[in-house]
Design a protein around this motif. Structure first.
Motif, PDB file in Angstrom:
ATOM      1  N   LEU A   9      52.117  25.005  34.729  1.00 33.45           N
ATOM      2  CA  LEU A   9      51.829  25.661  36.005  1.00 33.45           C
ATOM      3  C   LEU A   9      51.445  27.121  35.774  1.00 33.45           C
ATOM      4  N   PHE A  10      52.165  27.750  34.829  1.00 29.12           N
ATOM      5  CA  PHE A  10      51.901  29.140  34.498  1.00 29.12           C
ATOM      6  C   PHE A  10      50.477  29.290  33.953  1.00 29.12           C
ATOM      7  N   VAL A  11      50.125  28.377  33.043  1.00 33.74           N
ATOM      8  CA  VAL A  11      48.785  28.407  32.448  1.00 33.74           C
ATOM      9  C   VAL A  11      47.729  28.259  33.546  1.00 33.74           C
ATOM     10  N   ALA A  12      47.981  27.301  34.467  1.00 29.00           N
ATOM     11  CA  ALA A  12      47.022  27.061  35.548  1.00 29.00           C
ATOM     12  C   ALA A  12      46.872  28.320  36.405  1.00 29.00           C
ATOM     13  N   ALA A  13      48.001  28.970  36.699  1.00 25.34           N
ATOM     14  CA  ALA A  13      47.970  30.154  37.559  1.00 25.34           C
ATOM     15  C   ALA A  13      47.190  31.292  36.893  1.00 25.34           C
ATOM     16  N   THR A  14      47.434  31.500  35.572  1.00 20.54           N
ATOM     17  CA  THR A  14      46.726  32.612  34.927  1.00 20.54           C
ATOM     18  C   THR A  14      45.240  32.321  34.801  1.00 20.54           C
ATOM     19  N   THR A  15      44.876  31.076  34.494  1.00 14.20           N
ATOM     20  CA  THR A  15      43.435  30.818  34.364  1.00 14.20           C
ATOM     21  C   THR A  15      42.743  30.993  35.709  1.00 14.20           C
ATOM     22  N   GLN A  16      43.481  30.737  36.800  1.00 16.81           N
ATOM     23  CA  GLN A  16      42.855  30.910  38.099  1.00 16.81           C
ATOM     24  C   GLN A  16      42.552  32.376  38.388  1.00 16.81           C
ATOM     25  N   SER A  17      43.513  33.279  38.088  1.00 18.59           N
ATOM     26  CA  SER A  17      43.237  34.684  38.360  1.00 18.59           C
ATOM     27  C   SER A  17      42.150  35.187  37.414  1.00 18.59           C
ATOM     28  N   GLN A  18      42.070  34.589  36.230  1.00 13.92           N
ATOM     29  CA  GLN A  18      41.003  34.978  35.309  1.00 13.92           C
ATOM     30  C   GLN A  18      39.656  34.496  35.828  1.00 13.92           C
ATOM     31  N   ALA A  19      39.672  33.333  36.486  1.00 12.62           N
ATOM     32  CA  ALA A  19      38.422  32.823  37.018  1.00 12.62           C
ATOM     33  C   ALA A  19      37.903  33.786  38.077  1.00 12.62           C
ATOM     34  N   GLU A  20      38.837  34.451  38.776  1.00 14.04           N
ATOM     35  CA  GLU A  20      38.408  35.375  39.808  1.00 14.04           C
ATOM     36  C   GLU A  20      37.804  36.626  39.176  1.00 14.04           C
ATOM     37  N   LEU A  21      38.497  37.169  38.181  1.00 19.57           N
ATOM     38  CA  LEU A  21      37.981  38.355  37.495  1.00 19.57           C
ATOM     39  C   LEU A  21      37.588  37.974  36.073  1.00 19.57           C
ATOM     40  N   GLU A  22      36.281  37.786  35.853  1.00 21.91           N
ATOM     41  CA  GLU A  22      35.872  37.271  34.555  1.00 21.91           C
ATOM     42  C   GLU A  22      36.042  38.279  33.421  1.00 21.91           C
ATOM     43  N   ASN A  23      36.127  39.577  33.736  1.00 24.03           N
ATOM     44  CA  ASN A  23      36.337  40.563  32.675  1.00 24.03           C
ATOM     45  C   ASN A  23      37.730  40.498  32.091  1.00 24.03           C
ATOM     46  N   ALA A  24      38.671  39.892  32.812  1.00 22.19           N
ATOM     47  CA  ALA A  24      40.056  39.873  32.348  1.00 22.19           C
ATOM     48  C   ALA A  24      40.159  39.234  30.965  1.00 22.19           C
ATOM     49  N   THR A  25      39.369  38.198  30.709  1.00 22.20           N
ATOM     50  CA  THR A  25      39.422  37.563  29.386  1.00 22.20           C
ATOM     51  C   THR A  25      38.893  38.506  28.313  1.00 22.20           C
ATOM     52  N   CYS A  26      37.815  39.189  28.604  1.00 18.96           N
ATOM     53  CA  CYS A  26      37.197  40.089  27.617  1.00 18.96           C
ATOM     54  C   CYS A  26      38.163  41.224  27.271  1.00 18.96           C
ATOM     55  N   LYS A  27      38.859  41.713  28.298  1.00 17.67           N
ATOM     56  CA  LYS A  27      39.784  42.835  28.147  1.00 17.67           C
ATOM     57  C   LYS A  27      40.824  42.568  27.063  1.00 17.67           C
ATOM     58  N   ALA A  28      41.290  41.326  26.981  1.00 19.95           N
ATOM     59  CA  ALA A  28      42.341  40.982  26.033  1.00 19.95           C
ATOM     60  C   ALA A  28      41.932  41.282  24.586  1.00 19.95           C
ATOM     61  N   CYS A  29      40.697  41.017  24.244  1.00 20.00           N
ATOM     62  CA  CYS A  29      40.266  41.198  22.848  1.00 20.00           C
ATOM     63  C   CYS A  29      39.386  42.428  22.639  1.00 20.00           C
ATOM     64  N   HIS A  30      38.831  42.976  23.731  1.00 21.62           N
ATOM     65  CA  HIS A  30      37.950  44.148  23.608  1.00 21.62           C
ATOM     66  C   HIS A  30      38.504  45.295  24.456  1.00 21.62           C
ATOM     67  N   PRO A  31      39.765  45.722  24.203  1.00 28.12           N
ATOM     68  CA  PRO A  31      40.405  46.701  25.101  1.00 28.12           C
ATOM     69  C   PRO A  31      39.707  48.065  25.155  1.00 28.12           C
ATOM     70  N   LEU A  32      39.166  48.539  24.020  1.00 30.76           N
ATOM     71  CA  LEU A  32      38.537  49.866  24.019  1.00 30.76           C
ATOM     72  C   LEU A  32      37.282  49.866  24.873  1.00 30.76           C
ATOM     73  N   ILE A  33      36.452  48.853  24.643  1.00 31.28           N
ATOM     74  CA  ILE A  33      35.208  48.734  25.401  1.00 31.28           C
ATOM     75  C   ILE A  33      35.528  48.548  26.881  1.00 31.28           C
ATOM     76  N   TYR A  34      36.553  47.756  27.146  1.00 34.31           N
ATOM     77  CA  TYR A  34      36.949  47.522  28.543  1.00 34.31           C
ATOM     78  C   TYR A  34      37.352  48.841  29.211  1.00 34.31           C
ATOM     79  N   GLN A  35      38.142  49.673  28.526  1.00 35.78           N
ATOM     80  CA  GLN A  35      38.575  50.956  29.091  1.00 35.78           C
ATOM     81  C   GLN A  35      37.384  51.855  29.412  1.00 35.78           C
ATOM     82  N   GLU A  36      36.425  51.909  28.502  1.00 31.61           N
ATOM     83  CA  GLU A  36      35.229  52.733  28.743  1.00 31.61           C
ATOM     84  C   GLU A  36      34.468  52.188  29.949  1.00 31.61           C
TER      85      GLU A  36
END
Ligand code: HEC
Ligand code: HEC
Ligand code: HEC
Ligand code: HEC
Ligand code: HEC
Length: 378
Positions: A9-36
């Protein structure tokens, strides 16, 4: 079993909020670029984050019709709005990622049109274009071997997506031209045109506006540099660009001449709201003597008068500084020994006259921003 269910259920909930904000996935691995990126105008291009864009939209005739046709460039990530399934509303996408990472990294090609160009995005999932001279032409495939019903995965390449290094648009800067090239209003008049000229310049939109800065491009890399993602003239971090504006000063029999050389491959500040100025002051025996101020702008309008962009059908006057142009400005003041001449070139985001008409009071938009200042001693 109950714990497993909760986990799923937790996995389903997080993927749903990620589906809303697609940058959220990128942020996890590209934090510096995301901050800029968070500080860039690309993350603030909606009316909810850009007071200047909002002020123009509020007066625009399309607003009364409820047709936010600015979306294709200003908020293309709001997919429901783009598909006509919802009206323009204040939501998380408008607030955080009106132009998401994917809106650039999925650009496959640019279709040219008189009205405005169009970005053609790849429809392949998790497939991004990028540039790297050493890997040019290569395609790095992301492989995932899943086991245990997909809960555990082993990955090869980037641990999340494919990377295609063969798209020329990411090397020559064309990737920017779907949105930035030009825009016509309903009358078929170009309200804005960068008038790009490459000339002999080796620089591109990307090399100037996304220069390499310190810091790894992904968490998975320990060192290295990455392309700067914070493009924003509203904040002063564009100072690095001042090196592409060069001054010279030459004395002559009747005074002196200041030369401004624009090394940018486009018109400086072609936006109808902007106003660029050259200010010159002489410092002489403890006194400061201001000389004339020259303004540079492309004024558009109709019936011989300046107007709002959607009403314009002609250029009233245009002394904006064009791509790769060298402009000379003459001053009739004789210089004396010991004089210091302070040359300042800068701009207003919104021409103070237009700011009044648009009711823009934001001090950032109406202050004079110095792009370059230099002192010449005699
Ligand atoms: C699980 C981690 C992970 C996630 C999530 C992720 N990336 Fe990456 N990405 C990487 C790694 C690692 C590399 C470097 C791969 C290499 O050099 O081979 C990379 C490389 C890239 C590159 C190319 C870099 C280059 O060499 O020019 C781009 C563009 C990119 N990612 C965009 C994105 C975008 C956009 C998202 C979100 C939709 C995203 N990434 C999500 C890990 C990730
Ligand atoms: C073809 C793409 C495109 C479309 C369509 C478009 N814009 Fe823009 N707009 C841009 C780009 C690119 C910039 C940034 C250009 C720059 O800063 O020189 C911009 C900047 C602006 C700015 C200046 C913002 C600032 O912060 O100074 C305003 C105002 C604006 N647009 C209004 C609108 C309105 C209103 C609409 C819809 C009626 C619209 N635009 C439609 C591409 C577009
Ligand atoms: C999907 C459309 C789109 C693409 C693609 C795009 N831009 Fe933009 N860009 C915009 C819009 C819209 C704005 C203005 C946002 C605003 O001011 O409200 C903007 C703003 C900017 C600004 C800052 C101007 C300011 O007013 O602060 C720079 C610099 C810029 N873009 C450079 C680039 C470069 C370089 C590329 C290519 C790598 C690029 N853009 C690709 C739409 C785009
Ligand atoms: C040689 C370096 C150089 C190149 C190449 C270059 N620019 Fe610029 N650009 C500048 C400078 C300098 C400025 C003015 C500084 C500022 O805006 O603070 C500028 C300003 C801008 C602005 C802000 C204008 C405004 O009024 O909002 C945008 C948008 C922009 N450039 C987009 C592009 C795009 C798209 C390309 C590719 C066609 C490009 N630039 C190529 C140097 C460059
Ligand atoms: C305005 C368009 C635009 C947006 C928005 C954008 N990128 Fe990029 N990105 C580019 C371009 C163009 C390059 C290639 C720069 C180069 O290396 O020449 C790039 C390069 C990269 C790289 C490789 C870095 C390197 O040094 O080559 C990564 C990783 C990346 N982007 C991730 C992201 C992520 C994550 C986001 C969202 C937070 C994002 N990008 C948003 C245009 C964009």
């Amino acid at each position: 079993m109950k714990a497993m269910l909760l986990f799923l259920l937790f996995v389903a909930a997080t993927t749903q909020s990620q589906a809303e904000l697609e940058n959220a996935t990128c942020k996890a691995c590209h934090p510096l670029i995301y901050q800029e990126y968070r500080n860039s105008m690309h993350s603030k291009a909606s009316i909810y984050k850009d007071a200047v864009h909002k002020a123009v939209w509020d007066l625009h005739p399309a607003k009364a019709k409820g047709n936010y046709n600015c979306a294709k460039c200003h908020t293309p990530s709001d997919h429901r709005l783009m598909k006509g399934k919802s009206k323009l509303t204040d939501n998380a996408i408008q607030q955080n990622e009106p132009i998401s990472c994917q809106q650039c990294h999925k650009i496959q090609s640019i279709e040219k049109h008189a009205r405005a160009n169009k970005n053609i995005l790849t429809n392949k999932k998790k497939y991004f274009f990028s540039a790297d001279k050493e890997k040019k032409g290569k395609k790095v495939e992301f492989k995932e071997e899943s086991s245990f019903f997909g809960l555990f995965t082993k990955t090869i390449g980037s641990p999340y997506h494919d990377i295609d290094y063969s798209n020329e648009n990411f090397y020559n800067g064309n990737a920017c031209m779907g949105c930035h090239s030009h825009k016509e209003n309903g009358k078929g008049f170009a309200v804005c045109d960068l008038e790009v000229k490459q000339g002999d310049s080796k620089e591109t939109c990307i090399s100037c506006h996304m220069p390499k800065v310190q810091g790894p491009l992904a968490n998975q890399k320990e060192h290295g540099v990455h392309a700067y993602h914070g493009a924003n003239i509203h904040s002063s971090d564009m100072k690095a660009l001042s090196k592409y504006i060069k001054f010279a000063l030459e004395k002559d029999g009747s005074g002196f001449t200041v030369t401004i050389k624009n090394e940018a491959t486009h018109t400086l500040f072609p936006q109808p709201l902007r106003l660029a100025q050259l200010r010159v002051t002489i410092e002489r025996s403890g006194n400061s003597i201001p000389l004339k101020t020259d303004s540079f702008a492309r004024v558009i309008g109709s019936n011989g008068k300046a107007s709002m962009p959607w009403l314009a059908d002609t250029i009233i006057s245009d002394n904006s500084i064009k791509a790769l142009e060298t402009r000379k400005i003459k001053y009739d003041t004789m210089l004396q020994e010991g004089d210091q001449v302070v040359v300042t070139f800068g701009y207003y985001i919104v021409n103070p006259k237009a700011a009044k008409k648009l009711n823009i009071a934001d001090p950032e938009a109406t202050r004079f921003i110095v792009l370059k200042e230099e002192r010449f001693t005699f």
